[in-house]
Write a protein that holds these residues in place. Structure first.
Motif, PDB file in Angstrom:
ATOM      1  N   GLU A   1       0.824  -1.204   0.000  1.00 52.18           N
ATOM      2  CA  GLU A   1       0.000   0.000   0.000  1.00 52.18           C
ATOM      3  C   GLU A   1       0.867   1.266   0.000  1.00 52.18           C
ATOM      4  N   GLN A   2       1.916   1.244   0.806  1.00 56.08           N
ATOM      5  CA  GLN A   2       2.822   2.398   0.862  1.00 56.08           C
ATOM      6  C   GLN A   2       3.557   2.591  -0.460  1.00 56.08           C
ATOM      7  N   TYR A   3       3.966   1.488  -1.058  1.00 55.21           N
ATOM      8  CA  TYR A   3       4.670   1.568  -2.345  1.00 55.21           C
ATOM      9  C   TYR A   3       3.766   2.149  -3.430  1.00 55.21           C
ATOM     10  N   GLU A   4       2.541   1.664  -3.510  1.00 55.63           N
ATOM     11  CA  GLU A   4       1.613   2.148  -4.536  1.00 55.63           C
ATOM     12  C   GLU A   4       1.332   3.638  -4.353  1.00 55.63           C
ATOM     13  N   ALA A   5       1.155   4.075  -3.102  1.00 60.98           N
ATOM     14  CA  ALA A   5       0.914   5.494  -2.837  1.00 60.98           C
ATOM     15  C   ALA A   5       2.138   6.329  -3.220  1.00 60.98           C
ATOM     16  N   PHE A   6       3.331   5.789  -2.958  1.00 61.69           N
ATOM     17  CA  PHE A   6       4.569   6.483  -3.314  1.00 61.69           C
ATOM     18  C   PHE A   6       4.687   6.644  -4.829  1.00 61.69           C
ATOM     19  N   ILE A   7       4.396   5.588  -5.565  1.00 62.14           N
ATOM     20  CA  ILE A   7       4.457   5.660  -7.029  1.00 62.14           C
ATOM     21  C   ILE A   7       3.454   6.676  -7.560  1.00 62.14           C
ATOM     22  N   ASP A   8       2.252   6.692  -7.016  1.00 59.10           N
ATOM     23  CA  ASP A   8       1.248   7.677  -7.441  1.00 59.10           C
ATOM     24  C   ASP A   8       1.766   9.093  -7.230  1.00 59.10           C
ATOM     25  N   ALA A   9       2.310   9.352  -6.055  1.00 63.06           N
ATOM     26  CA  ALA A   9       2.819  10.688  -5.750  1.00 63.06           C
ATOM     27  C   ALA A   9       3.987  11.062  -6.656  1.00 63.06           C
TER      28      ALA A   9
ATOM     29  N   ASP B   1       5.356  17.710  -9.333  1.00 67.22           N
ATOM     30  CA  ASP B   1       5.881  18.740 -10.234  1.00 67.22           C
ATOM     31  C   ASP B   1       7.332  18.429 -10.557  1.00 67.22           C
ATOM     32  N   LYS B   2       7.654  18.508 -11.834  1.00 66.71           N
ATOM     33  CA  LYS B   2       9.006  18.147 -12.269  1.00 66.71           C
ATOM     34  C   LYS B   2       9.608  19.262 -13.105  1.00 66.71           C
ATOM     35  N   THR B   3      10.921  19.250 -13.198  1.00 68.17           N
ATOM     36  CA  THR B   3      11.631  20.241 -13.998  1.00 68.17           C
ATOM     37  C   THR B   3      11.273  20.071 -15.465  1.00 68.17           C
ATOM     38  N   GLU B   4      10.915  21.162 -16.095  1.00 71.19           N
ATOM     39  CA  GLU B   4      10.617  21.139 -17.532  1.00 71.19           C
ATOM     40  C   GLU B   4      11.815  21.706 -18.278  1.00 71.19           C
ATOM     41  N   PHE B   5      12.065  21.169 -19.471  1.00 74.74           N
ATOM     42  CA  PHE B   5      13.208  21.617 -20.242  1.00 74.74           C
ATOM     43  C   PHE B   5      12.770  22.520 -21.386  1.00 74.74           C
ATOM     44  N   HIS B   6      13.710  23.304 -21.855  1.00 73.99           N
ATOM     45  CA  HIS B   6      13.394  24.263 -22.904  1.00 73.99           C
ATOM     46  C   HIS B   6      12.951  23.554 -24.181  1.00 73.99           C
TER      47      HIS B   6
ATOM     48  N   GLU C   1      11.533   9.261 -11.396  1.00 78.34           N
ATOM     49  CA  GLU C   1      10.237   9.489 -12.049  1.00 78.34           C
ATOM     50  C   GLU C   1      10.195   8.833 -13.416  1.00 78.34           C
ATOM     51  N   VAL C   2      11.337   8.882 -14.120  1.00 79.20           N
ATOM     52  CA  VAL C   2      11.397   8.266 -15.451  1.00 79.20           C
ATOM     53  C   VAL C   2      11.269   6.753 -15.328  1.00 79.20           C
ATOM     54  N   MET C   3      11.916   6.178 -14.315  1.00 81.03           N
ATOM     55  CA  MET C   3      11.773   4.735 -14.091  1.00 81.03           C
ATOM     56  C   MET C   3      10.326   4.381 -13.771  1.00 81.03           C
ATOM     57  N   ALA C   4       9.684   5.189 -12.938  1.00 76.96           N
ATOM     58  CA  ALA C   4       8.286   4.922 -12.582  1.00 76.96           C
ATOM     59  C   ALA C   4       7.370   5.023 -13.790  1.00 76.96           C
ATOM     60  N   GLU C   5       7.675   5.943 -14.689  1.00 77.04           N
ATOM     61  CA  GLU C   5       6.863   6.107 -15.907  1.00 77.04           C
ATOM     62  C   GLU C   5       6.983   4.903 -16.833  1.00 77.04           C
ATOM     63  N   ARG C   6       8.051   4.151 -16.680  1.00 79.05           N
ATOM     64  CA  ARG C   6       8.254   2.967 -17.529  1.00 79.05           C
ATOM     65  C   ARG C   6       7.487   1.754 -17.013  1.00 79.05           C
TER      66      ARG C   6
ATOM     67  N   VAL D   1      20.145   5.955  -2.232  1.00 81.72           N
ATOM     68  CA  VAL D   1      20.776   5.210  -3.329  1.00 81.72           C
ATOM     69  C   VAL D   1      19.818   5.081  -4.525  1.00 81.72           C
ATOM     70  N   GLY D   2      20.303   5.500  -5.696  1.00 78.19           N
ATOM     71  CA  GLY D   2      19.528   5.343  -6.926  1.00 78.19           C
ATOM     72  C   GLY D   2      18.357   6.294  -7.050  1.00 78.19           C
ATOM     73  N   PHE D   3      18.278   7.313  -6.196  1.00 78.11           N
ATOM     74  CA  PHE D   3      17.138   8.223  -6.202  1.00 78.11           C
ATOM     75  C   PHE D   3      17.454   9.557  -6.873  1.00 78.11           C
ATOM     76  N   GLN D   4      18.161   9.488  -8.004  1.00 70.92           N
ATOM     77  CA  GLN D   4      18.327  10.689  -8.792  1.00 70.92           C
ATOM     78  C   GLN D   4      16.936  11.202  -9.192  1.00 70.92           C
TER      79      GLN D   4
END
Length: 446
Positions: free
Chosen positions: A203-211, A216-221, A236-241, A285-288
């Motif tokens: 339950e905690q993992y699923e809520a974390f992934i949702d959040a 809000d993320k950095t947008e690029f030009h 976030e990119v890993m989660a999107e995959r 660890v691994g949380f870029q």
């Protein structure tokens, strides 16, 4: 001054290159723009500052390619490996360091060396005279980058690199977290408890992934076309995959037993690794991440044990640049159109602290040999150094060239009969072969 070697950039590659050339008897001028000109990622003005992690990864020189690279650098009197060993932190089978003490020690050695002079200030144009190594890394200044592109007639390639957050140890709730290295790896009890673990149920993992997905993320030009490097993907990119990607990546629960609840297996685990010798700082660890600062605090404090976490540094993301080295550099990392100029480090298209420093080691030795009129061959491809330099200067496909960590896939394969042996036996054959050939290369022509 014709026989002076100029090096631009005092990162891991530039520092190693300067030390190697100076030890060979060459006068070196090391040019560094920091702290006069700052970068997004660096915090101070010391040489060899580590900005993304404090780990040089696995130190296993028999079963791991990067561990073999460690061995080769140590055998070559590598400054970076020597200072890393001096300021080593418990990290299981990995080589992690106290990053501030490490950088300070490298800086002290560079400043004290009788053959090295340091000049501070930005170099904005590609040099036209003398012997040069450009080791400006992935954060090469805009002006120098434009000068390099003008000379090569090709735009630099680019990718995005991300930095993981750092947490104050005394803000972590140890009634929920516990200390353990995965599979209790390590020869001492300290090494076996080198990582701090925060468990999550489903339950905690699923809520974390949702959040994470909604943050809000950095947008690029507009028009920014750089790619992410797979070895340093934002969470976030890993989660999107895929929702399970993180649980099979940096949040995998295998090899860990919750000391507070040993009967129940965690669904996912967030690991933190000590970032300094005092043990007051831990990096996740691994949380870029490319989340905006406010969102990072909201999302990361959802992790059990980090609810009241205080952050010494939040994560961030920046644009890295590197050359299309297979088309631009020869096998001794010289610019084909200007052989008096070499490139070294991450700008050549290697990925990782160790790989960057290794290319600095080679560039320093190559340049010193040129200046001293001594013959020098490119290291055999069966060595870790040799396979890396071969990959970036011709082994890789230029059209699809991307940054690469050292790995056994870059080594020439063993014979078919040997190749049928199990992986552990095969990797030992790779490393034994590499060590023998590397020592022969260091000994030089007989």
């Amino acid at each position: 001054m014709e026989n002076t070697l100029h090096i631009i950039g005092g990162g891991l590659a530039g520092s190693e290159a300067a030390f190697q050339a100076a030890e060979a008897g060459v006068k070196v001028i090391l040019h560094e723009m920091r702290p006069q000109v700052e970068t997004f990622a660096h915090q101070g003005g010391d040489f060899a500052e580590m900005v993304c992690s404090n780990s040089f990864r696995s130190d296993d020189d028999e079963q791991n390619a990067v561990g073999l690279l460690h061995w080769e650098m140590r055998a070559a009197n590598g400054l970076i490996m020597r200072m890393a060993q001096k300021h080593r932190l418990p990290a299981g089978g990995a080589l992690a360091v106290d990053r501030e003490a490490f950088a300070a020690s490298v800086t002290e050695v560079i400043n004290a060396h009788p053959n090295i002079t340091v000049e501070y200030g930005e170099i904005t144009e590609l040099p036209t005279e003398g012997h040069w190594i450009i080791a400006t890394g992935p954060l090469t200044s805009t002006a120098l980058g434009e000068s390099i592109a003008k000379e090569t007639g090709a735009d630099s390639l680019a990718f995005f690199d991300a930095i993981a957050p750092i947490v104050y140890a005394d803000s972590i709730d140890m009634s929920k977290a516990w200390m353990q290295s995965r599979y209790d790896k390590g020869e001492t009890e300290e090494e076996q408890k080198a990582y701090l673990n925060c468990p999550m149920n489903k339950e905690q993992y699923e809520a974390f992934i949702d959040a994470l997905l909604e943050a809000d993320k950095t947008e690029f030009h507009e028009g920014e076309t750089a790619k992410y490097f797979d070895g340093c993907l934002p969470i976030e990119v890993m989660a999107e995959r895929g929702r399970e990607t993180l649980r099979f990546g940096p949040m995998k629960p295998v090899g860990l037993t919750n000391a507070h609840d040993p009967e129940n297996k965690a669904y996912a685990v967030v690991q933190l690794r000590r970032d300094n010798a005092l043990g007051t700082l831990y990096n996740i660890v691994g949380f870029q991440t490319k989340m905006k600062y406010g969102a990072q605090t909201d999302v990361l404090t959802m992790i059990p044990g980090l609810e009241n976490a205080s952050f010494a540094r939040l994560g961030g993301i920046h644009r890295n640049t590197f050359l299309n080295s297979p088309t631009l550099l020869d096998d001794q990392m010289r610019l084909k159109s200007r052989p008096s100029i070499r490139f070294a480090g991450q700008i050549t298209g290697v990925e990782g602290y160790v790989e960057s420093a290794a290319m600095g080691l080679l560039a320093g030795r190559f340049a010193a040999a040129d200046i001293l009129g001594q013959p020098i061959e490119t290291p055999p491809q069966v060595t870790a150094m040799g396979c890396l330099v071969h990959h970036i200067t011709g082994g890789a496909e230029a059209k699809t060239f991307q940054p690469m960590n050292v790995n056994f896939g870059l080594f020439p394969p063993v014979d078919a009969k040997t190749g049928r042996k199990n992986r552990k036996v095969r990797y030992k054959i790779y490393t034994d072969r590499a060590k023998e050939n590397w020592q022969q290369w260091l000994d030089g022509p007989q």
